[in-house]
Design an enzyme around this catalytic site. Sequence first.
Site, PDB file in Angstrom:
ATOM      1  CB  THR A 910      -0.757  -0.009   1.264  1.00  8.68           C
ATOM      2  OG1 THR A 910      -1.652  -1.160   1.366  1.00  8.68           O
ATOM      3  CG2 THR A 910      -1.811   1.325   1.316  1.00  8.68           C
ATOM      4  CB  CYS A 911       1.328   3.587  -2.549  1.00  5.87           C
ATOM      5  SG  CYS A 911       2.159   2.595  -3.564  1.00  5.87           S
ATOM      6  CB  SER A 912       1.575   5.135   2.988  1.00  5.83           C
ATOM      7  OG  SER A 912       1.374   5.737   4.168  1.00  5.83           O
ATOM      8  CB  ILE A 914       3.094   8.994  -1.543  1.00  5.82           C
ATOM      9  CG1 ILE A 914       3.114   9.919  -0.390  1.00  5.82           C
ATOM     10  CG2 ILE A 914       3.867   9.563  -2.835  1.00  5.82           C
ATOM     11  CD1 ILE A 914       4.559   9.999   0.014  1.00  5.82           C
TER      12      ILE A 914
END
Length: 943
Positions: A910-912, A914
């Site tokens: 998961t790219c949180s 960004i």
Amino acid sequence: MIILLYFGIEHTQSQRNEVQCSNHDATHKLILSHDGKVSEHWAKAPGNFSKTRLVKELGSLNIVQIACGGQHAMALSRGGELFTWGQNTHGQLGLGSQTTFIPQARLVERLRGVPLAQIAAGGAHSTTVSLSGAVYSWGKNNFGQLGLGDTEDRDCPSYVEALEHWKTVFISCGADHTAVLSKEGLVCTFGAGGAGQLGHNSTRNELMPRVVAELWGARVSRVACGRQHTLVYVPSLDKFYFFGSDDEGQPQDKRKPKQLIPLPINPPVKSGNSCQENNRSQKGIKITAGVKKSFVLCEENQNSHLNGIATLTDKKVDEWISNYSSEVCKRAKMNIRLIFSSEACINGSFLQERDKHFKTSKEFSGVDISKVKRFYKNIIKKPELYQEVQKEIDNLLPSLSSSPISPENLRVYLILPFILQGKDGSSYHSLRLLAQAIMKLQPEDLQILACLCSNLETSFFKELVSLYQRVCQENLSRFIKEFHNYGPREPFKLSPDETAPLQILQMLYQVNSRTGFRVEESNFYIPDVKQIIQFCQFLNNAVALWTLSKYPCIFDAQDRMDAHRAECEFLFTQHCVLSLIFADITGTDTGAQWEFHVRRECFLQDIWNNLERASTQEFRRTLRVVFVGEQGWDDGGLSQELFTIAARTLCQPGTSAFRHFTSGLVWFPSKASGCEDENTFFQIGTLCGMALYNQRMMPIPFPRAFYKKLLGLPPTLEDLEELLPTAGRILWGILNEECDRILESMDIDFTIMEEGDSMDVVELKKNGANIPVTRYNRKEYVDLYVNYVFNASVQKPFQDFMRGFLRGCPARNWKMFLPAELQVVLQGHTAVDWHLLEKNVVYRLYNESDKTIQDFWNVFHELPEEKKKMFLGFLSGSDRIPAYQLECFKFVIADAEANNPDEIYPSASTCSLIFFLPRYSSKSILKEKLLYAIEHNEGFGLA
């Protein structure tokens, strides 16, 4: 001149004086002079008591009514105060004292504030009637003469419930019996009946008020009790009726038969001053019964023969205003001082007309608020008079009764706000004093006051809310001003005059909630709360928020969320400071974050293991999730993903944690023993509490009833219908069915079928299987059904969940949320404004006008809703927007070529928040890569 006959002796007195003698013997006499002074005479003075004396302890009071009992006396002042003295062997003085004799007049505290219309004394008992017909009695009760349904003596005034709404206007006492007259001319009697004095054609005693049937429809206008007889006057027939015995003391062989029913008599009159000549049908008739004889008093004044307490009328105020002069002003001020220094006089003013105030009860105040507003509108025209009103009210407020005996006492709390409705400092000061007086009331009296407020007209209720909202606003503005000028108070403590109006406003909010939100919630909000929240965040001190959180009505939805977030941040910072201190002392650094290591293949088991090993203090730390084997940094997305996956896993139909319903919602199992671990719901509750504390979503599809229970609110039938639509519709049908035959054909009893392997039948109440549901008990059946589903059947698992929830969330301000708000906080918004999402994006090494960005948004908006939700889930860990509004939800689109995602997020799933977007020359390629990234949960930087 007035001619009166008593004890068979003829007397003459001045028209301005009143004489009251004991109607039970000739030992005691009271004399009320024209100037309101009381003297008493004892034929045989008890103890060292003087035979004749001026009752000096009544001071400068203007006494308007007196009454003599066997050996006790009563006096009512124009200011509404009741005084008693004399023999007290049976508590007939109403002072709550066991002293047998009290020579000095004392105030009957229990009746303070009740607007009394009349007082009466019996042999050893006493009674009073209020302006709205409430009857109070006390003293000797061996024959039931108090009308309370028993034979126990009372040493304090007791409310005669049997006469509620009977419109009592007059009462008289014999030696051991009592007669009551209603406004409609009905007569009730109770107490000793051995001489036939009750008029019920028997010699039986009556413990409860009973209508004299023989007088039904006669419209009696006057009633008087002798020692063992009763006399009434019927103006339409111009006749007096007698029942009982008036020859006590005569030898047995000379006594007349007892008169058991009312029969007409011819009263003795003085020649030349005949009552017939003066027209007995007029209101000037007064009758009084003595030991053996009765007398008729014929007055030229046709007004009521009872002098009353001082009250305010529109006519009186109009005279003040229209004929204003120095002399009028002087008289007006005297009246104002008398009325507004008296709780009873205020309560006796502004009554509803056409006898409506006789309906006064715990639900109905009997006050005409429009009259109060009209008084304020008129009196404010003369500032000199209004200032006098306000001064007297301010002096009165600290002494208001904290334990009233009657709803009539509570009228003052409804009247005064509308008289103190100015917008200046003095009015705010008075309203603060009033609020403090209200909060001194006992809890049960506060509930009655709340009920009276709920039955005000909506416009008046809204104005009441506005009055207290303005006071609260002024208080908090003052608080903020002091903060700016002198710094924060220590320790952010509000004074009683600041908290009392807040308590009133919260009470009114709860009333508004129970009555269906007649007034919009925004009327309760106080804008300055936002500044206080900011101060708390700036100073990292949540004490003021904890104080204000007791009054959630003053917070709007965003304020409540900001207050919750501020408290969580404060607790986290507080833990960090303590951790540093602990590290300095022990050399061990516990860290500011709680690293939560989870393997995806052992997802729930690793979560439970982390929770079991955790100490209480760890829940105050910020959660940082680490997925084992994945090198990613939790900037919010990973922890949100943990809660999202946990909620989805726990709600899978194959798991045994929750029961699933066709409504798509889940609920607790009826028997927690079916769970794999008896701590399951404790752990689930802990995880949900952690989500709330860390401001993450835990989207378990609970019904609204779940959030009500978290907040301590009872679920309703509407909530049951949400969870069980079919059962809910059936129960609504039962409540609305008016045909008994149809209800009988349903063959329903007080049982419920418990779902499970055995399909057990559970009784909703004792012997419920043998109790059919009818029109008369169906409400109870529905209430028990709802209670069983939401409370009784799930008591253990929900208690376990609640214990865990409080463990997982050390913050407490979340209790300010409304159920719907708490639901959104934990479940998030399911509807997303995608164009607003686009507007909130922050670009890194991109411009909004770049072709790649424009192509990206064109492609994105063309995607179906499901794919957009998948993108949101990939981006933030959830396909929902947090409750802190979409306006606050931001994410970054970064140039994947200039910002190497492998260096920052080498293999994060998961790219949180960004999103790395390479520069693509083709819109079709961009769409292909975007769909691939969404469906495979990968970022463009990894493609």
